[in-house]
Design an enzyme around this catalytic site. Structure first.
Site, short mmCIF file in Angstrom:
data_model
loop_
_atom_site.label_atom_id
_atom_site.label_comp_id
_atom_site.label_asym_id
_atom_site.label_seq_id
_atom_site.Cartn_x
_atom_site.Cartn_y
_atom_site.Cartn_z
CG ASP A 103 30.72 -12.94 -17.23
OD1 ASP A 103 31.81 -12.94 -17.90
OD2 ASP A 103 31.00 -11.81 -16.18
CG PHE A 152 31.42 -5.07 -19.88
CD1 PHE A 152 30.53 -5.91 -18.77
CD2 PHE A 152 30.22 -3.76 -20.50
CE1 PHE A 152 29.79 -5.48 -18.63
CE2 PHE A 152 29.74 -3.73 -19.96
CZ PHE A 152 28.46 -4.47 -18.96
#
Ligand code: IMP
Ligand code: MG
Length: 180
Positions: A103, A152
């Protein structure tokens, strides 16, 4: 039921299986005769790690690390706390760090430097998912399963509030789940 919380499936069980097979074949080719150590970064990567290892047809060791980032969320101090370190001496060994998702890259960038100080023969990163749009640290994975959008996601090891790791596919939660 857990599955009722999922708004949309991103990667199906079949797609994951196929991709993990591909990565396994690639690693088997590149690490033949090198007896690498697969380093799983807990907890998120344990499902991927378990499936990936079984698609690899070479001698390999496994080890586990647990890390946590200080001041989770938006802070970018880059400080990472080692909760559980490796149990092996890695000097002269080939390491493959196995991650669920790359990420910001803050965790892996720290981890790679940290492990590098012990003089392994090589360190490469294999991540199932990559979110390049969110990168803050200067780091790239050597093996990537899927590039994923900046959303997400949960399932196949990835959690929201420690839940959904046991979902056999990867998906997005319904917005109301976050306000429960
Ligand atoms: P970073 O690359 O240092 O930001 O940390 C990556 C870690 O954040 C991963 O190992 C996951 O545990 C977590 N993470 C990042 N994006 C997601 C997501 O979309 N779903 C679930 N966990 C995520
Ligand atoms: Mg994780």
């Amino acid at each position: 039921m857990m599955v009722d919380d999922i708004a949309r499936v991103y990667f199906t069980e079949e797609e994951l299986k196929e991709k993990v097979k591909e990565l396994g074949r690639e690693l088997s080719r590149e690490y033949a005769g090198k007896h690498p150590i697969f380093v799983s970064v807990l907890k998120g990567s344990f499902v991927f790690m378990a499936d990936l290892m079984r698609e690899v047809d070479i001698y390999c060791d496994v080890d586990f690390m647990t890390v946590s980032s200080y001041g989770s969320g938006t802070t970018t101090t880059g400080a990472v706390k080692i909760i559980k370190d490796l149990s092996y001496n890695i000097e002269g060994r080939h390491l493959i760090i196995i991650e669920d998702i790359l990420d910001s890259g803050v965790t892996l960038s720290y981890l790679k430097n940290y492990l590098n100080m012990r003089d392994p023969a090589s360190i490469k990163i294999c991540t199932l998912l990559d979110k390049p749009a969110r990168r803050k640290a200067d780091i790239m994975a050597d093996y990537v399963g899927f590039i994923c959008p900046d959303e997400f996601i949960v399932g196949y090891g990835l959690d929201y509030d420690e839940k959904y790791r046991n979902l056999p596919y990867i998906g997005v939660l319904k917005p109301e789940v976050y306000t429960k």
